[in-house]
Write a protein that holds these residues in place. Sequence first.
Motif, PDB file in Angstrom:
ATOM      1  N   MET A 247      -1.713  99.863  56.535  1.00  0.00           N
ATOM      2  CA  MET A 247      -0.976  99.569  57.774  1.00  0.00           C
ATOM      3  C   MET A 247       0.400 100.232  57.716  1.00  0.00           C
ATOM      4  O   MET A 247       1.053 100.223  56.675  1.00  0.00           O
ATOM      5  CB  MET A 247      -0.825  98.068  57.968  1.00  0.00           C
ATOM      6  N   THR A 248       0.819 100.808  58.815  1.00  0.00           N
ATOM      7  CA  THR A 248       2.101 101.512  58.889  1.00  0.00           C
ATOM      8  C   THR A 248       3.184 100.595  59.440  1.00  0.00           C
ATOM      9  O   THR A 248       2.956  99.846  60.395  1.00  0.00           O
ATOM     10  CB  THR A 248       1.975 102.752  59.790  1.00  0.00           C
ATOM     11  N   VAL A 249       4.359 100.657  58.840  1.00  0.00           N
ATOM     12  CA  VAL A 249       5.524  99.970  59.394  1.00  0.00           C
ATOM     13  C   VAL A 249       6.152 100.867  60.451  1.00  0.00           C
ATOM     14  O   VAL A 249       6.441 102.035  60.191  1.00  0.00           O
ATOM     15  CB  VAL A 249       6.567  99.658  58.296  1.00  0.00           C
ATOM     16  N   VAL A 250       6.331 100.342  61.645  1.00  0.00           N
ATOM     17  CA  VAL A 250       7.116 101.035  62.661  1.00  0.00           C
ATOM     18  C   VAL A 250       8.506 100.418  62.644  1.00  0.00           C
ATOM     19  O   VAL A 250       8.680  99.237  62.951  1.00  0.00           O
ATOM     20  CB  VAL A 250       6.484 100.945  64.062  1.00  0.00           C
ATOM     21  N   LEU A 251       9.465 101.221  62.243  1.00  0.00           N
ATOM     22  CA  LEU A 251      10.849 100.776  62.068  1.00  0.00           C
ATOM     23  C   LEU A 251      11.675 101.259  63.258  1.00  0.00           C
ATOM     24  O   LEU A 251      11.802 102.458  63.489  1.00  0.00           O
ATOM     25  CB  LEU A 251      11.405 101.353  60.771  1.00  0.00           C
ATOM     26  N   VAL A 252      12.226 100.325  64.009  1.00  0.00           N
ATOM     27  CA  VAL A 252      13.069 100.644  65.158  1.00  0.00           C
ATOM     28  C   VAL A 252      14.528 100.450  64.760  1.00  0.00           C
ATOM     29  O   VAL A 252      14.931  99.350  64.377  1.00  0.00           O
ATOM     30  CB  VAL A 252      12.745  99.761  66.378  1.00  0.00           C
ATOM     31  N   MET A 253      15.311 101.513  64.851  1.00  0.00           N
ATOM     32  CA  MET A 253      16.744 101.441  64.613  1.00  0.00           C
ATOM     33  C   MET A 253      17.431 101.191  65.961  1.00  0.00           C
ATOM     34  O   MET A 253      17.209 101.939  66.915  1.00  0.00           O
ATOM     35  CB  MET A 253      17.261 102.736  64.014  1.00  0.00           C
TER      36      MET A 253
END
Length: 224
Positions: free
Chosen positions: A1-7
Amino acid sequence: MTVVLVMAKAPVPGLVKTRLCPPATPVQAAELAAAALRDTLDAVRETPGVTPVLALAGHLAEAVDGVELTAALAGWSVLPQRGTDLADRLAHAHLDVAETFPDRRVLQIGMDTPQLTPARLAAAMCRLEDADAALGYAHDGGWWALGLRDPRQAVMLRAVPMSTPDTGRSTWSALTGRGLRAVPLPVLRDVDNWSDARDVAAAIPDGRFARQVEAVRRAMVVRA
């Protein structure tokens, strides 16, 4: 599973999207930022097979639409941004994710591309499956997305000058200079100024961001 990181920055008037002023007022600029962030959070939430993480600068309690944004983050991991400048904050965010979610790929985006869709995010994650890194250039020479198979590699960002017309190329060079196999993502326009805001809104006429751009435009007509 991929982490989607929102800055993201908390959309506080006077502290976000100041390059939209004028023609927008500081409050309108914050409202546009809040709408862009809400659209981005929705796109991530609707993308299957991801772990959503927000790295936040500031406090939503002080922000425009803070209550709504807080509710929209139900189920998200929210990490405080830390670092001395943008490059350092980006590197720290990736390292914090690597510590919290070991052995996960990370796709990092911002709040400046509300035209993102679940399909675009899924396609970006697919590109990352067969590479060490993925980079999405922005029209202004920067980048809108950075994917890393090993997010600890983000330490290289500390040597990249940010917010310049060469940031995208410099980031690509930093990735390949570490021996990483990098693949490009589609070029997108991020929202820096009013012209960008109008162009992005035209591409997503049914989104919150587009509705907020239209509200600002109508207010400008009234003021004139």
